[in-house]
Enzyme design. Structure first.
Site, PDB file in Angstrom:
ATOM      1  N   HIS A  15      34.200  -6.558   1.243  1.00 34.83           N
ATOM      2  CA  HIS A  15      35.198  -6.675   0.065  1.00 34.83           C
ATOM      3  C   HIS A  15      34.998  -5.015  -0.455  1.00 34.83           C
ATOM      4  CE1 HIS A  15      35.224 -10.796  -0.403  1.00 34.83           C
ATOM      5  NE2 HIS A  15      34.062 -10.873   0.080  1.00 34.83           N
ATOM      6  N   GLU A  57      31.668 -10.211   6.657  1.00 29.25           N
ATOM      7  CA  GLU A  57      32.634 -10.075   5.406  1.00 29.25           C
ATOM      8  C   GLU A  57      32.677  -9.011   4.797  1.00 29.25           C
ATOM      9  OE1 GLU A  57      31.359 -13.415   3.082  1.00 29.25           O
ATOM     10  OE2 GLU A  57      32.706 -12.905   1.301  1.00 29.25           O
ATOM     11  N   ALA A  76      41.251 -13.200  -2.147  1.00 27.99           N
ATOM     12  CA  ALA A  76      40.880 -14.383  -2.937  1.00 27.99           C
ATOM     13  C   ALA A  76      40.455 -15.658  -2.267  1.00 27.99           C
ATOM     14  CB  ALA A  76      42.134 -14.542  -3.895  1.00 27.99           C
ATOM     15  N   ARG A 131      47.947  -1.505  -6.235  1.00 27.41           N
ATOM     16  CA  ARG A 131      47.092  -2.607  -6.827  1.00 27.41           C
ATOM     17  C   ARG A 131      45.821  -2.343  -7.553  1.00 27.41           C
ATOM     18  NH1 ARG A 131      43.814  -7.265  -3.626  1.00 27.41           N
ATOM     19  NH2 ARG A 131      43.533  -8.720  -5.419  1.00 27.41           N
ATOM     20  N   TYR A 133      40.292  -1.223  -6.659  1.00 23.68           N
ATOM     21  CA  TYR A 133      40.430  -1.187  -5.221  1.00 23.68           C
ATOM     22  C   TYR A 133      40.635   0.319  -4.610  1.00 23.68           C
ATOM     23  CZ  TYR A 133      40.643  -6.170  -5.908  1.00 23.68           C
ATOM     24  OH  TYR A 133      40.316  -7.505  -6.498  1.00 23.68           O
ATOM     25  N   PRO A 152      45.261 -12.191   1.361  1.00 21.00           N
ATOM     26  CA  PRO A 152      46.135 -12.114   0.241  1.00 21.00           C
ATOM     27  C   PRO A 152      45.988 -10.953  -0.618  1.00 21.00           C
ATOM     28  CG  PRO A 152      44.894 -13.760  -0.305  1.00 21.00           C
ATOM     29  CD  PRO A 152      44.294 -13.566   0.952  1.00 21.00           C
ATOM     30  N   ASN A 153      47.384 -10.152  -0.719  1.00 24.85           N
ATOM     31  CA  ASN A 153      47.490  -9.019  -1.827  1.00 24.85           C
ATOM     32  C   ASN A 153      46.754  -7.825  -1.457  1.00 24.85           C
ATOM     33  OD1 ASN A 153      48.634 -10.799  -3.886  1.00 24.85           O
ATOM     34  ND2 ASN A 153      46.571 -11.727  -4.182  1.00 24.85           N
ATOM     35  N   ASN A 203      37.987  -9.262   5.348  1.00 22.95           N
ATOM     36  CA  ASN A 203      38.281  -9.283   3.938  1.00 22.95           C
ATOM     37  C   ASN A 203      39.032 -10.544   3.643  1.00 22.95           C
ATOM     38  OD1 ASN A 203      38.486  -9.048   1.298  1.00 22.95           O
ATOM     39  ND2 ASN A 203      39.156  -6.657   1.414  1.00 22.95           N
ATOM     40  N   ARG A 242      31.776  -8.462 -10.958  1.00 25.20           N
ATOM     41  CA  ARG A 242      33.048  -8.854 -11.367  1.00 25.20           C
ATOM     42  C   ARG A 242      33.078 -10.163 -12.113  1.00 25.20           C
ATOM     43  NH1 ARG A 242      37.648  -7.475  -7.440  1.00 25.20           N
ATOM     44  NH2 ARG A 242      38.938  -7.728  -9.368  1.00 25.20           N
TER      45      ARG A 242
HETATM   46  C1  DQA Z   1      38.465  -8.379  -2.569  1.00 21.84           C
HETATM   47  C2  DQA Z   1      37.791  -9.265  -3.977  1.00 21.84           C
HETATM   48  C3  DQA Z   1      38.323 -10.510  -4.350  1.00 21.84           C
HETATM   49  O1  DQA Z   1      37.737 -11.284  -5.320  1.00 21.84           O
HETATM   50  C4  DQA Z   1      40.054 -10.153  -4.538  1.00 21.84           C
HETATM   51  O2  DQA Z   1      40.457 -11.243  -4.915  1.00 21.84           O
HETATM   52  C5  DQA Z   1      40.434  -9.533  -3.507  1.00 21.84           C
HETATM   53  C6  DQA Z   1      39.852  -8.339  -2.983  1.00 21.84           C
HETATM   54  C7  DQA Z   1      37.617  -7.051  -2.376  1.00 21.84           C
HETATM   55  O3  DQA Z   1      38.190  -6.641  -1.564  1.00 21.84           O
HETATM   56  O4  DQA Z   1      37.206  -6.604  -3.328  1.00 21.84           O
HETATM   57  O5  DQA Z   1      41.893 -10.037  -3.204  1.00 21.84           O
HETATM   58  O6  DQA Z   1      38.284  -9.446  -1.448  1.00 21.84           O
END
Ligand code: DQA
Length: 154
Positions: free
Chosen positions: A101, A99, A78, A19, A24, A11-12, A75, A108
């Site tokens: 990020h 995985e 959240a 964003r 990011y 998501p997002n 990735n 964080r």
């Molecule tokens: C994320 C880190 C997560 O905590 C966050 O909710 C994201 C992006 C990252 O790529 O740094 O949506 O996965």
């Protein structure tokens, strides 16, 4: 090696570029997809790159990867910090997964320090921005090659 790597984004991540660019970066998800495809072709693998804001859709895609993908790069956004369902899906399909990020989740907020997904991941890459996806492709193709050589030796 003519393998497909499934690259999943949670998501997002469709909002990348606008964003929180200070966290990011300014690259869009389409930019990252383009670099992944380019690098993957150099490694002789194909990339199936997807994004969803829905947990169940990510779970469905992981299930469908059985028999079609040699590896998964995810990735989970959240959902990393909440989703037992995505963890279970990865454990169920037994496809090697990495995985990724973009940000260093350990630097964080406290709630980002734990990821359910890590339990199913061969490795975790965080804090290198979009380079993390490229490193994951390199690591996963090396893993797949080693597994294939092992199979041929037996
Ligand atoms: C994320 C880190 C997560 O905590 C966050 O909710 C994201 C992006 C990252 O790529 O740094 O949506 O996965």
């Amino acid at each position: 090696m003519s393998e497909t790597l499934l690259i999943l984004n949670g998501p997002n991540l469709n909002l990348l570029g606008t964003r929180q660019p200070e966290v990011y970066g300014r690259e869009t998800l389409a930019d990252i997809e383009g670099s992944c495809k380019q690098v993957a072709s150099g490694f002789g693998v194909t990339v199936d790159f997807r994004q969803s804001n829905h947990e169940g859709e990510l779970v469905d895609w992981i299930h469908q990867a059985r028999g079609t993908a040699g590896g998964i790069i995810i990735n989970p956004g959240a959902y990393s910090h909440t989703s037992v369902a995505i963890l279970d899906a990865l454990l169920a399909v037994e496809i090697p997964a990495i995985e990724v990020h973009l940000s260093n989740i350990h630097q964080r907020e406290e709630f980002r320090h734990h990821s359910y997904i890590s339990k199913a991941a061969k490795g975790v890459i965080c804090g290198f921005g979009s380079l993390g996806y490229i490193l994951a492709i390199q690591a996963l193709t090396a893993e797949l090659r080693a597994a294939q050589q092992q199979k041929m030796a037996n």
